[in-house]
Design a protein around this motif. Structure first.
Motif, PDB file in Angstrom:
ATOM      1  N   SER A  68       0.889  -1.700  -0.276  1.00 55.84           N
ATOM      2  CA  SER A  68       0.128  -0.269   0.306  1.00 55.84           C
ATOM      3  C   SER A  68       0.427   1.707  -0.105  1.00 55.84           C
ATOM      4  N   ASP A  69       1.544   1.175   0.777  1.00 55.61           N
ATOM      5  CA  ASP A  69       2.629   2.491   0.985  1.00 55.61           C
ATOM      6  C   ASP A  69       3.607   2.478  -0.578  1.00 55.61           C
ATOM      7  N   TYR A  70       4.350   1.633  -1.310  1.00 59.30           N
ATOM      8  CA  TYR A  70       4.638   1.443  -2.204  1.00 59.30           C
ATOM      9  C   TYR A  70       4.007   1.472  -3.283  1.00 59.30           C
ATOM     10  N   SER A  71       2.337   1.524  -3.520  1.00 59.66           N
ATOM     11  CA  SER A  71       1.172   2.437  -4.272  1.00 59.66           C
ATOM     12  C   SER A  71       1.311   3.752  -4.359  1.00 59.66           C
ATOM     13  N   GLU A  72       0.938   4.875  -2.738  1.00 63.18           N
ATOM     14  CA  GLU A  72       0.723   5.552  -2.790  1.00 63.18           C
ATOM     15  C   GLU A  72       2.372   6.703  -3.274  1.00 63.18           C
ATOM     16  N   ARG A  73       3.311   5.432  -3.202  1.00 65.52           N
ATOM     17  CA  ARG A  73       4.983   6.528  -3.316  1.00 65.52           C
ATOM     18  C   ARG A  73       4.937   6.389  -4.898  1.00 65.52           C
ATOM     19  N   ASN A  74       4.328   4.938  -5.444  1.00 61.34           N
ATOM     20  CA  ASN A  74       4.508   5.422  -7.376  1.00 61.34           C
ATOM     21  C   ASN A  74       3.656   6.689  -7.665  1.00 61.34           C
ATOM     22  N   LEU A  75       2.111   6.632  -7.264  1.00 65.37           N
ATOM     23  CA  LEU A  75       1.281   7.500  -7.005  1.00 65.37           C
ATOM     24  C   LEU A  75       1.891   9.222  -7.474  1.00 65.37           C
ATOM     25  N   ARG A  76       2.831   9.226  -6.266  1.00 64.76           N
ATOM     26  CA  ARG A  76       2.861  10.558  -5.864  1.00 64.76           C
ATOM     27  C   ARG A  76       3.953  10.870  -7.160  1.00 64.76           C
ATOM     28  N   LEU A  77       4.680   9.812  -7.488  1.00 65.43           N
ATOM     29  CA  LEU A  77       6.035  10.164  -8.450  1.00 65.43           C
ATOM     30  C   LEU A  77       5.053  10.121  -9.745  1.00 65.43           C
ATOM     31  N   THR A  78       4.197   9.871  -9.824  1.00 62.13           N
ATOM     32  CA  THR A  78       3.256  10.104 -11.461  1.00 62.13           C
ATOM     33  C   THR A  78       3.069  11.250 -11.631  1.00 62.13           C
ATOM     34  N   LYS A  79       2.385  11.571 -10.599  1.00 65.96           N
ATOM     35  CA  LYS A  79       2.015  12.675 -10.849  1.00 65.96           C
ATOM     36  C   LYS A  79       2.782  14.233 -10.392  1.00 65.96           C
ATOM     37  N   LEU A  80       3.806  14.171  -9.516  1.00 66.39           N
ATOM     38  CA  LEU A  80       5.206  14.711  -9.747  1.00 66.39           C
ATOM     39  C   LEU A  80       5.589  15.117 -11.303  1.00 66.39           C
ATOM     40  N   ILE A  81       6.046  14.217 -11.736  1.00 68.93           N
ATOM     41  CA  ILE A  81       6.755  14.465 -12.944  1.00 68.93           C
ATOM     42  C   ILE A  81       5.516  14.369 -14.082  1.00 68.93           C
ATOM     43  N   ASN A  82       4.251  13.998 -13.989  1.00 64.73           N
ATOM     44  CA  ASN A  82       3.667  14.589 -14.997  1.00 64.73           C
ATOM     45  C   ASN A  82       2.725  15.799 -14.221  1.00 64.73           C
ATOM     46  N   ASP A  83       3.347  16.476 -13.632  1.00 63.09           N
ATOM     47  CA  ASP A  83       3.435  17.943 -13.122  1.00 63.09           C
ATOM     48  C   ASP A  83       3.765  18.948 -13.788  1.00 63.09           C
ATOM     49  N   PRO A  84       2.930  20.175 -14.425  1.00 57.81           N
ATOM     50  CA  PRO A  84       3.617  20.907 -15.863  1.00 57.81           C
ATOM     51  C   PRO A  84       4.799  21.104 -15.299  1.00 57.81           C
ATOM     52  N   LYS A  85       4.895  22.152 -13.699  1.00 56.56           N
ATOM     53  CA  LYS A  85       5.893  22.857 -13.218  1.00 56.56           C
ATOM     54  C   LYS A  85       7.304  22.305 -13.263  1.00 56.56           C
ATOM     55  N   CYS A  86       6.852  20.970 -13.340  1.00 61.39           N
ATOM     56  CA  CYS A  86       8.239  19.699 -13.386  1.00 61.39           C
ATOM     57  C   CYS A  86       9.343  20.149 -14.461  1.00 61.39           C
ATOM     58  N   LYS A  87      10.566  20.329 -14.056  1.00 67.57           N
ATOM     59  CA  LYS A  87      11.496  21.162 -15.529  1.00 67.57           C
ATOM     60  C   LYS A  87      11.671  19.542 -15.953  1.00 67.57           C
ATOM     61  N   LYS A  88      12.476  19.975 -17.024  1.00 70.01           N
ATOM     62  CA  LYS A  88      12.578  18.701 -17.871  1.00 70.01           C
ATOM     63  C   LYS A  88      13.815  19.205 -18.009  1.00 70.01           C
ATOM     64  N   MET A  89      15.450  18.464 -17.684  1.00 60.74           N
ATOM     65  CA  MET A  89      16.757  18.667 -18.782  1.00 60.74           C
ATOM     66  C   MET A  89      16.421  19.271 -20.249  1.00 60.74           C
ATOM     67  N   PRO A  90      17.133  20.504 -20.574  1.00 63.65           N
ATOM     68  CA  PRO A  90      17.288  20.288 -22.115  1.00 63.65           C
ATOM     69  C   PRO A  90      18.289  19.148 -22.961  1.00 63.65           C
ATOM     70  N   GLU A  91      17.570  19.465 -23.925  1.00 67.93           N
ATOM     71  CA  GLU A  91      18.582  18.484 -24.962  1.00 67.93           C
ATOM     72  C   GLU A  91      20.007  18.478 -24.805  1.00 67.93           C
ATOM     73  N   ASP A  92      20.857  19.565 -25.019  1.00 67.57           N
ATOM     74  CA  ASP A  92      22.051  19.911 -25.154  1.00 67.57           C
ATOM     75  C   ASP A  92      22.624  19.255 -23.852  1.00 67.57           C
ATOM     76  N   CYS A  93      22.292  19.570 -22.839  1.00 66.30           N
ATOM     77  CA  CYS A  93      23.053  19.165 -21.349  1.00 66.30           C
ATOM     78  C   CYS A  93      22.322  17.513 -20.919  1.00 66.30           C
ATOM     79  N   LYS A  94      21.375  16.613 -22.261  1.00 67.10           N
ATOM     80  CA  LYS A  94      21.324  15.612 -21.902  1.00 67.10           C
ATOM     81  C   LYS A  94      22.690  15.004 -23.174  1.00 67.10           C
ATOM     82  N   LYS A  95      22.734  15.553 -23.937  1.00 71.68           N
ATOM     83  CA  LYS A  95      24.131  14.665 -25.370  1.00 71.68           C
ATOM     84  C   LYS A  95      25.348  15.831 -24.674  1.00 71.68           C
TER      85      LYS A  95
END
Length: 84
Positions: free
Chosen positions: A41-68
């Motif tokens: 149950s705890d795992y499911s809750e953490r998994n759900l929170r992580l998914t929400k954080l990743i899908n949050d539009p305020k979540c900044k993603k690494m620019p492609e040039d940094c990834k390269k």
């Protein structure tokens, strides 16, 4: 398929639920398992929170040039290790 699943199977089904890849029966199996298993149950809750954080539009993603640049540095270091 069994309604009551072990923790390993429940973890796998939880991931499928998060990615909207689970059937109704699999979702039900996770719910039933989480009712009796605190750890899953705890795992499911953490998994759900992580998914929400990743899908949050305020979540900044690494620019492609940094990834390269990081990939190039990793490749260079791996090449050094292989030449040893």
């Amino acid at each position: 398929m069994k309604l009551f699943v072990d923790c390993k199977k429940a973890g796998h089904l939880c991931d499928k639920v998060q990615y909207k890849d689970a059937s109704l029966f699999e979702k039900l199996s996770v719910v039933v398992h989480n009712m009796v298993c605190k750890h899953c149950s705890d795992y499911s809750e953490r998994n759900l929170r992580l998914t929400k954080l990743i899908n949050d539009p305020k979540c900044k993603k690494m620019p492609e040039d940094c990834k390269k640049r990081i990939q190039q540095e990793l490749d260079r270091e791996l090449a050094k290790d292989q030449n040893k």
